[in-house]
Write a protein that holds these residues in place. Structure first.
Motif, PDB file in Angstrom:
ATOM      1  N   ALA A 185       0.095  24.783  -9.931  1.00 24.18           N
ATOM      2  CA  ALA A 185      -0.805  25.895 -10.271  1.00 24.18           C
ATOM      3  C   ALA A 185      -0.337  27.206  -9.646  1.00 24.18           C
ATOM      4  O   ALA A 185      -0.509  28.281 -10.234  1.00 24.18           O
ATOM      5  N   GLU A 186       0.260  27.127  -8.458  1.00 20.57           N
ATOM      6  CA  GLU A 186       0.766  28.349  -7.827  1.00 20.57           C
ATOM      7  C   GLU A 186       1.871  28.971  -8.693  1.00 20.57           C
ATOM      8  O   GLU A 186       1.935  30.192  -8.848  1.00 20.57           O
ATOM      9  N   ILE A 187       2.721  28.139  -9.257  1.00 17.13           N
ATOM     10  CA  ILE A 187       3.812  28.641 -10.091  1.00 17.13           C
ATOM     11  C   ILE A 187       3.291  29.124 -11.446  1.00 17.13           C
ATOM     12  O   ILE A 187       3.667  30.201 -11.929  1.00 17.13           O
ATOM     13  N   LEU A 188       2.405  28.347 -12.047  1.00 15.25           N
ATOM     14  CA  LEU A 188       1.903  28.677 -13.373  1.00 15.25           C
ATOM     15  C   LEU A 188       0.920  29.846 -13.358  1.00 15.25           C
ATOM     16  O   LEU A 188       0.767  30.551 -14.351  1.00 15.25           O
ATOM     17  N   GLY A 189       0.235  30.010 -12.237  1.00 19.74           N
ATOM     18  CA  GLY A 189      -0.815  31.016 -12.170  1.00 19.74           C
ATOM     19  C   GLY A 189      -2.135  30.497 -12.713  1.00 19.74           C
ATOM     20  O   GLY A 189      -3.099  31.250 -12.894  1.00 19.74           O
ATOM     21  N   ARG A 190      -2.217  29.190 -12.935  1.00 19.96           N
ATOM     22  CA  ARG A 190      -3.413  28.534 -13.470  1.00 19.96           C
ATOM     23  C   ARG A 190      -3.186  27.029 -13.343  1.00 19.96           C
ATOM     24  O   ARG A 190      -2.047  26.591 -13.168  1.00 19.96           O
ATOM     25  N   PRO A 191      -4.238  26.203 -13.468  1.00 21.40           N
ATOM     26  CA  PRO A 191      -4.037  24.752 -13.427  1.00 21.40           C
ATOM     27  C   PRO A 191      -3.187  24.262 -14.594  1.00 21.40           C
ATOM     28  O   PRO A 191      -3.231  24.824 -15.693  1.00 21.40           O
ATOM     29  N   ARG A 308     -16.637  16.887  -8.476  1.00 22.76           N
ATOM     30  CA  ARG A 308     -17.705  17.875  -8.682  1.00 22.76           C
ATOM     31  C   ARG A 308     -17.602  18.975  -7.633  1.00 22.76           C
ATOM     32  O   ARG A 308     -17.720  20.167  -7.948  1.00 22.76           O
ATOM     33  N   GLU A 309     -17.361  18.575  -6.392  1.00 27.17           N
ATOM     34  CA  GLU A 309     -17.264  19.556  -5.302  1.00 27.17           C
ATOM     35  C   GLU A 309     -16.053  20.476  -5.478  1.00 27.17           C
ATOM     36  O   GLU A 309     -16.161  21.695  -5.306  1.00 27.17           O
ATOM     37  N   LEU A 310     -14.911  19.887  -5.795  1.00 25.68           N
ATOM     38  CA  LEU A 310     -13.678  20.674  -5.899  1.00 25.68           C
ATOM     39  C   LEU A 310     -13.735  21.671  -7.049  1.00 25.68           C
ATOM     40  O   LEU A 310     -13.333  22.833  -6.904  1.00 25.68           O
ATOM     41  N   THR A 311     -14.237  21.230  -8.205  1.00 30.55           N
ATOM     42  CA  THR A 311     -14.304  22.146  -9.341  1.00 30.55           C
ATOM     43  C   THR A 311     -15.339  23.242  -9.117  1.00 30.55           C
ATOM     44  O   THR A 311     -15.112  24.397  -9.501  1.00 30.55           O
ATOM     45  N   ALA A 312     -16.469  22.894  -8.498  1.00 29.50           N
ATOM     46  CA  ALA A 312     -17.501  23.891  -8.218  1.00 29.50           C
ATOM     47  C   ALA A 312     -16.981  24.938  -7.230  1.00 29.50           C
ATOM     48  O   ALA A 312     -17.212  26.156  -7.391  1.00 29.50           O
ATOM     49  N   ALA A 316     -16.510  28.852  -8.117  1.00 31.72           N
ATOM     50  CA  ALA A 316     -17.217  29.846  -7.318  1.00 31.72           C
ATOM     51  C   ALA A 316     -16.253  30.905  -6.789  1.00 31.72           C
ATOM     52  O   ALA A 316     -16.538  32.111  -6.803  1.00 31.72           O
ATOM     53  N   ALA A 317     -15.074  30.455  -6.333  1.00 28.50           N
ATOM     54  CA  ALA A 317     -14.068  31.397  -5.822  1.00 28.50           C
ATOM     55  C   ALA A 317     -13.546  32.289  -6.917  1.00 28.50           C
ATOM     56  O   ALA A 317     -13.201  33.464  -6.689  1.00 28.50           O
ATOM     57  N   ALA A 318     -13.437  31.733  -8.149  1.00 26.49           N
ATOM     58  CA  ALA A 318     -12.915  32.501  -9.282  1.00 26.49           C
ATOM     59  C   ALA A 318     -13.974  33.358  -9.946  1.00 26.49           C
ATOM     60  O   ALA A 318     -13.674  34.139 -10.855  1.00 26.49           O
ATOM     61  N   GLY A 319     -15.236  33.171  -9.520  1.00 25.57           N
ATOM     62  CA  GLY A 319     -16.313  33.946 -10.107  1.00 25.57           C
ATOM     63  C   GLY A 319     -16.711  33.472 -11.477  1.00 25.57           C
ATOM     64  O   GLY A 319     -17.277  34.224 -12.269  1.00 25.57           O
TER      65      GLY A 319
END
Length: 320
Positions: A185-191, A308-312, A316-319
């Motif tokens: 994801a760091e390289i792609l800029g997204r998952p 559920r926790e990780l995606t939430a 939240a961080a991404a707004g």
């Protein structure tokens, strides 16, 4: 954004344009630098920005059987390029005959006669023509003859992924194969995303209370290492947090490797036959065989809670 399949699809009245050429698999952050510069230069000149790419991957024609796992299918690459401001994408069928074009013939047939290039933007290691004999120096030399400028953009950025190696599609494929979705994801800029049609499987998940979408992935897809992942399932435009399983389901001695996504906190979904997308956020655990079904159910419930926790947290961080 216009999409062309072959030179014959280009409008006959197509004027001058800024062009960049490459496989651009994944449209990662290095690619984004080149494409972004092509778009910026096109805006400066008041002409369209065009990306030229190939299907199948040239290696499959030059060295049959060597097709690399793909980070994104062509329609997904086109979507990502459109987000960057590209005006048209030309997908050239890469055939044995096409691979025989000399560098000069390639330039004339594609850049000069059809796209009327005003400027060409490439990375420093760009190669083209038969046996990849053409390079950016030849590209610039021919530009003086055919009235286009050449700009070389350094696409090599790096971060923590792969121990600080320069970002590349090759590195991204390796990280995906290792299950390092954070690095990818760091390289792609997204998952990293996997797509395909939902097909009927053994339906064991439904019997266990965790119905999953069994995704028949597209050919040559870069599928992550076996394991359980947090991520999202997108179907009919709806993006849903998901617990994702990749592997052969050792609990039931299965042999077929599958990608299955359980949409968290959703009931009654009927996704059979739909084309869906699965985005991989984070590796949760390896694929295990448990002593009892009860042990499996406990682990699956814990997986869902963690996912559920990780995606939430990510949303939240991404707004979102």
């Amino acid at each position: 954004m216009q999409r062309w399949r072959g030179l014959e699809d280009i409008p006959q009245d197509w004027g001058r344009s800024v062009v960049t050429i490459g496989s651009y698999d994944g449209v990662h952050r290095g690619h984004q630098l080149i494409i972004g510069r092509a778009v910026a230069r096109a805006r400066e000149l008041g002409v369209p920005a065009v990306v030229v790419t190939f299907d199948p991957h040239p290696s499959e024609v030059v060295r049959p059987g060597s097709h690399p796992p793909l980070l994104a299918p062509h329609h997904r690459r086109a979507e990502l390029m459109a987000e960057l401001g590209v005006d048209a994408v030309l997908v050239l069928p890469f055939t044995a005959g096409f691979s025989q074009l000399s560098p000069a013939d390639f330039i004339v047939k594609v850049l000069v006669d059809k796209l009327h290039a005003r400027a060409v933007i490439e990375g420093p290691n760009f190669r083209f023509g038969h046996r990849a004999a053409g390079d950016v120096d030849l590209l610039a030399e021919l530009g003086a003859t055919y009235d286009y400028e050449v700009e070389v953009v350094d696409l090599y950025v790096s971060g923590t992924a792969g121990g600080g190696q320069p970002f590349s599609s090759t590195l991204t494929r390796r990280l995906v194969a290792e299950g390092d979705m954070t690095g990818a994801a760091e390289i792609l800029g997204r998952p990293h995303r996997v797509e395909g049609v939902v097909v009927r499987g053994a339906q064991r998940g439904r019997e266990l209370g965790f119905p999953t979408a069994n995704v028949e992935t597209l050919p040559h897809t870069a599928v992550p290492a076996d394991g359980v992942y947090a991520g999202w399932l997108t179907a009919d435009g709806e993006r849903m947090p998901a617990a994702i399983s990749v592997g052969t389901n050792p609990q039931f001695d299965a042999t077929e490797r599958t990608v299955e996504a359980y949409a968290i906190d959703r009931e009654g979904l009927d996704l059979y036959g739909l084309h869906v997308a699965v985005d991989f956020l984070a590796y949760v655990r390896g694929m295990l065989k448990f002593d009892t079904l009860d042990d499996l159910l406990v682990a699956m419930a814990a997986d869902v809670t963690r996912c559920r926790e990780l995606t939430a947290k990510y949303d939240a961080a991404a707004g979102a």
